[in-house]
Design a protein around this motif. Structure first.
Motif, PDB file in Angstrom:
ATOM      1  N   ARG A 676       0.824  -1.210   0.000  1.00 57.58           N
ATOM      2  CA  ARG A 676       0.000   0.000   0.000  1.00 57.58           C
ATOM      3  C   ARG A 676       0.860   1.262   0.000  1.00 57.58           C
ATOM      4  O   ARG A 676       0.496   2.277  -0.618  1.00 57.58           O
ATOM      5  CB  ARG A 676      -0.921  -0.008   1.219  1.00 57.58           C
ATOM      6  N   ASP A 697      -4.165  -0.976  -8.232  1.00 59.77           N
ATOM      7  CA  ASP A 697      -4.960  -1.448  -7.090  1.00 59.77           C
ATOM      8  C   ASP A 697      -5.119  -2.961  -7.131  1.00 59.77           C
ATOM      9  O   ASP A 697      -5.016  -3.639  -6.097  1.00 59.77           O
ATOM     10  CB  ASP A 697      -6.332  -0.781  -7.108  1.00 59.77           C
ATOM     11  N   ARG A 698      -5.383  -3.492  -8.322  1.00 62.11           N
ATOM     12  CA  ARG A 698      -5.570  -4.942  -8.426  1.00 62.11           C
ATOM     13  C   ARG A 698      -4.299  -5.693  -8.062  1.00 62.11           C
ATOM     14  O   ARG A 698      -4.334  -6.721  -7.375  1.00 62.11           O
ATOM     15  CB  ARG A 698      -6.004  -5.311  -9.841  1.00 62.11           C
ATOM     16  N   GLU A 701      -3.923  -5.483  -4.192  1.00 63.80           N
ATOM     17  CA  GLU A 701      -4.918  -6.298  -3.493  1.00 63.80           C
ATOM     18  C   GLU A 701      -4.652  -7.784  -3.669  1.00 63.80           C
ATOM     19  O   GLU A 701      -4.786  -8.568  -2.732  1.00 63.80           O
ATOM     20  CB  GLU A 701      -6.312  -5.942  -4.009  1.00 63.80           C
ATOM     21  N   GLU A 702      -4.291  -8.194  -4.843  1.00 65.33           N
ATOM     22  CA  GLU A 702      -4.014  -9.609  -5.066  1.00 65.33           C
ATOM     23  C   GLU A 702      -2.797 -10.065  -4.292  1.00 65.33           C
ATOM     24  O   GLU A 702      -2.756 -11.200  -3.794  1.00 65.33           O
ATOM     25  CB  GLU A 702      -3.822  -9.874  -6.559  1.00 65.33           C
ATOM     26  N   GLU A 704      -1.741  -8.770  -1.386  1.00 66.41           N
ATOM     27  CA  GLU A 704      -2.123  -8.846   0.019  1.00 66.41           C
ATOM     28  C   GLU A 704      -3.013 -10.058   0.282  1.00 66.41           C
ATOM     29  O   GLU A 704      -2.837 -10.770   1.278  1.00 66.41           O
ATOM     30  CB  GLU A 704      -2.838  -7.559   0.413  1.00 66.41           C
ATOM     31  N   ASP A 705      -3.973 -10.295  -0.619  1.00 64.42           N
ATOM     32  CA  ASP A 705      -4.862 -11.440  -0.425  1.00 64.42           C
ATOM     33  C   ASP A 705      -4.094 -12.755  -0.464  1.00 64.42           C
ATOM     34  O   ASP A 705      -4.380 -13.688   0.295  1.00 64.42           O
ATOM     35  CB  ASP A 705      -5.933 -11.457  -1.517  1.00 64.42           C
TER      36      ASP A 705
END
Length: 820
Positions: A676, A697-698, A701-702, A704-705
């Motif tokens: 981030r 962003d994708r 997020e991917e 982190e997930d």
């Protein structure tokens, strides 16, 4: 498609072109041409890889640079002596191409690998490789790229009587299937990973799926059927261009492909190596020249045999006809010769004139009753032995002088000339021939060339536009008074026709060098041309206008009047042409010519190509050095994505691609930053469009997930979608950098240097580990091009560090942005 895909297709296109070039092997002796062809293909491939990085895929610039580098490679290999003179280099290349084309006309496969042939083979392969690369890599049309490969395959398939061997067909087909397979793999990968079947535990890469295996089976079966069907279906054979060679398809006649040895005369006489072509014994103590072919048509450009059909009933096995025009009033004797051919490959059979019968030959040999040319139908003179019975004809000067007017059909046919012949030729002929009968005019013309005109024999005489037998060449020869046998024979024959004397040109060999046991050896420098003039009741009679030392004018061309023309021609010829020697040129002139050829063409003793390895290697090393960092970066990226088979691995590979792509542009971030934090800094420092921001962003997020969210059974996005997001973000940053930074990122990317460094470290660690006897320390070096990272959920090592890990921290600004 990605840059890595372009590089893969470029390499595949080069391999396909080089494999297809192997089909030329049955046409050319040796392997020199193949090495030269490989250099051309490598030049096209490496230039394309580098140019696509520099020009950002703009295909006009890529193709232009490839064409320029291919031409430079051709110049370096074949015309390096003329590099300082570009027009001279182009002329030399044009001459070599012409020489190569003449070789294809005068020899049957496999031809000698002289420089002209090597240029045609290597240059043609380079052009095909360029066409394949353009279609397959630049335009992504691998199916169309099969057309230039097919064009290359068609050449040997059409020229070889029995077609290509089956294994060469397999090689050509495999090269095309290789292109299709590489492109199909890229297209499948663009859709993401292929889902596994219900019985499979994990999804497999596209190359390991049943779909790919099925495609390979279908391709193999198709190729096998293409080879097998012609062998079992009646009426088909294994030739691409079939046919019996019967011309009109009937049994009454055949059209045989004709060659014209007169076109090769200059090359044969100037060959640095005097190659022994044939040996023969004869019952004649002072034999006449051995004839290959009689050229009876003149079109203003060259002399050539008349293009008429020869009935297959005119087979020499049935004997030969009477010589045209010869009567019993002329003294003749029955003689014979035994001829053994070593390295001469002609469609025409070398024979003394006039031959009566030929024995000992295999195959179908046909005769032309008007010229007594003997021509092979699908056979040639390669390593043959035969015996010929012939007449030794010795007319007298009185018989020739008293000859009556020839028949009208002979005069009409053998005095034909183009309407646009330069007037100076006829003016010179009438002035030098004077008045009198045809014999007296012919003798004066011969004397004009041998003694009275100041002509000098020189095989290095400048070439004229249109060739040595053209009308312009005759004009230049009369003005410069310098030339070799083709100039003398062609000029005298044309002048005789303008005076109304039937004339033609014969091409063959001088009697050769006498050896032991009455054996004579004929070599390439014995090649010769002479005019033949027709006299009623005598037939065709040889004249000798060429003042070549060792070849006197025939006795019947020396009248009994006691004038100057009856004096020995050898001595007179020597005074008018002091530079001539036994092989047709002075030793000094020949040495200088040979030295010039070696310096300008780098010819080896075999007459082949001398490859300048040093400049070629330097050129390839420079091109490879330019392409190496980018190639290393691409290989490391493919390795990362190949190892990424789980969601954590895919997320880590995408993050590594983003980090390394931005590092090439000078963007760094600290190892302690979270995904981030990186996203925030990029949004703060660079203007991202909504689409680009969403892609970033994708990726965050991917990542982190994958590492922090609970496990999920959802497959998530494939590699192609993630790589597109990385390209969007890196492209957004690139457009805001200076052009210098962008060029450096393409030509010399930092990620490529890092990959090479990692490879060096990995190799060093391997060497040290194997060299340390008894050392039980485990190898902890990273895989080449990758960095060690934490284990992912499947227990495998990830392809990236933890979120935020960096290869090396950068300078911090704007609250630790780390932007460099």
């Amino acid at each position: 498609m990605t840059n890595g895909s372009d590089e893969r297709m470029a390499v595949t296109a080069a391999v396909a072109a080089l494999v297809a070039a192997l089909t030329l092997a049955p046409l050319i002796k040796g392997t020199t041409w193949l090495f030269a062809a490989a250099i051309m293909v490598l030049t096209v491939m490496v230039t394309g890889i580098v140019a696509r990085q520099l020009a950002r895929g703009w295909w006009p610039a890529v193709i232009g640079l490839q064409a320029v580098m291919l031409f430079l490679a051709i110049v370096v290999l074949f015309a390096r002596g003329e590099i300082a003179d570009p027009p001279g280099a182009v002329r030399l290349l044009a001459d070599l191409v012409q020489a190569g084309l003449q070789t294809t006309q005068s020899q049957s496969p496999p031809v000698d690998a002289d420089r002209g042939i090597v240029l045609l083979a290597a240059g043609g392969t380079g052009i095909v490789a360029l066409a394949v690369d353009i279609l397959a890599t630049s335009f992504r049309q691998p199916a169309l790229a099969g057309l230039p490969l097919l064009a290359m395959y068609c050449v040997p398939a059409a020229l070889l009587d029995d077609g290509l061997p089956w294994y060469l067909f397999f090689a050509a087909a495999a090269s095309f299937l290789l292109l299709l397979s590489a492109d199909a793999g890229d297209r499948v990968r663009a859709w993401g990973r292929v889902l596994a079947s219900a019985g499979q535990r994990d999804a497999r890469p596209a190359g390991d799926t049943g779909l790919a295996r099925g495609g390979r089976r279908v391709a193999l079966a198709a190729v096998a059927v293409a080879v097998a069907v012609p062998a079992v279906v009646p009426g088909l054979d294994n030739q691409l261009l079939g046919g019996s060679g019967d011309g009109d398809g009937g049994n009454g006649g055949t059209v045989i492909t004709r060659i014209n040895p007169i076109l090769d005369m200059r090359r044969d006489l100037n060959d640095p190596v005097d190659t022994e072509l044939l040996a023969y014994t004869t019952t004649v103590s002072d034999p006449e020249p051995l004839r290959i072919v009689t050229d009876d048509e003149y079109d203003g450009k060259t002399w050539k045999p008349s293009g008429k059909k020869i009935p297959r009933s005119n087979n020499i096995s049935e004997g030969m006809p009477q010589a045209p025009g010869l009567t019993s009033a002329v003294q003749t004797s029955d003689e014979s010769s035994s001829i053994e051919i070593y390295r001469l490959r002609e469609t025409y059979l070398p024979l003394p004139y006039p031959a009566r019968s030929v024995t000992g030959l295999d195959g179908e040999w046909l005769y032309d009753p008007e010229t007594l040319n003997v021509i092979g139908n699908k056979v040639d003179t390669t390593q043959v032995q035969y015996t010929v019975d012939f007449l030794n004809v010795t007319p007298t000067a009185d018989q020739l002088a008293g000859a009556t007017t020839p028949p009208d059909d002979i005069v009409e046919k053998y005095t034909q000339l183009p309407d646009d012949m330069p007037a100076v030729i006829e003016e010179t002929a009438r002035r030098e021939a004077g008045n009198g009968n045809n014999y007296e005019k012919a003798v004066r013309l011969q004397e004009f060339f041998r003694t009275g005109g100041g002509f000098v024999y020189n095989t290095q005489a400048p070439e004229s536009e249109g060739g040595d037998g053209s009308a312009q060449a005759i004009v230049d020869f009369l003005r410069q008074k310098e030339g070799y046998c083709v100039h003398y024979a062609s000029t005298m024959a044309v002048m005789a026709r303008q005076l109304g004397i039937p004339a033609r040109v014969a091409v063959g060999f001088l009697p050769g060098t006498l050896q032991a046991e009455n054996t004579r050896i004929i070599s390439s420098r014995d090649a010769h041309a002479w005019p033949e003039l027709y006299f009623n009741n005598v037939g065709w009679v040889r004249f000798e206008p060429t003042p070549r030392s060792g070849q006197a004018a025939p006795d019947w061309t020396l009248p009994d009047t006691g004038n100057d023309s009856s004096s020995p021609d050898d001595e007179t010829s020597t005074t008018t042409a002091p530079d001539t020697s036994e092989d047709g040129a002075s030793s000094t002139a020949e040495a200088e010519a040979t030295q010039e050829q070696e310096q300008a063409a780098g010819a080896q003793s075999s007459g082949g190509l001398s490859v300048p390895w040093q400049p070629v290697l330097v050129l390839l090393v420079v091109l490879l050095g330019l392409a190496l960092p980018r190639l290393a970066a691409g290989i490391a990226a493919r390795h990362r994505w190949r190892q990424a088979t789980t969601p954590p691995g895919l997320a880590a590979a995408a993050w590594d691609d983003l980090r390394l792509g931005l590092s090439d542009l000078g963007v760094r971030w600290a190892a302690s930053w979270t995904p981030r934090a990186v996203r925030q800094r990029l949004n703060d420092d660079y203007e991202l469009t909504p689409e680009q921001a969403e892609a970033l962003d994708r990726l965050v997020e991917e990542l982190e997930d994958a590492f922090y969210a609970p496990p999920t059974t959802e497959p998530g996005r494939g590699a192609a979608e993630r790589r597109q997001d990385v390209a969007l973000v890196v492209g957004a940053v690139a457009v805001q950098k200076s052009s210098r930074t962008r060029w450096q990122a393409k030509l010399w990317p930092a990620s490529g240097i890092t990959a090479l460094t990692g490879l060096g470290a990995w190799i060093t660690s391997r060497v040290r580990r194997r060299g340390a006897e008894g050392d039980d320390v485990p190898d902890t070096a990273a895989t080449p091009g990758d960095e060690p990272g934490p284990a992912d959920r499947s227990g495998r090592s990830g392809q990236s560090g933890r979120p935020g890990q960096s290869g090396r921290p950068g300078r911090r600004d704007k609250a630790g942005s780390g932007r460099s």
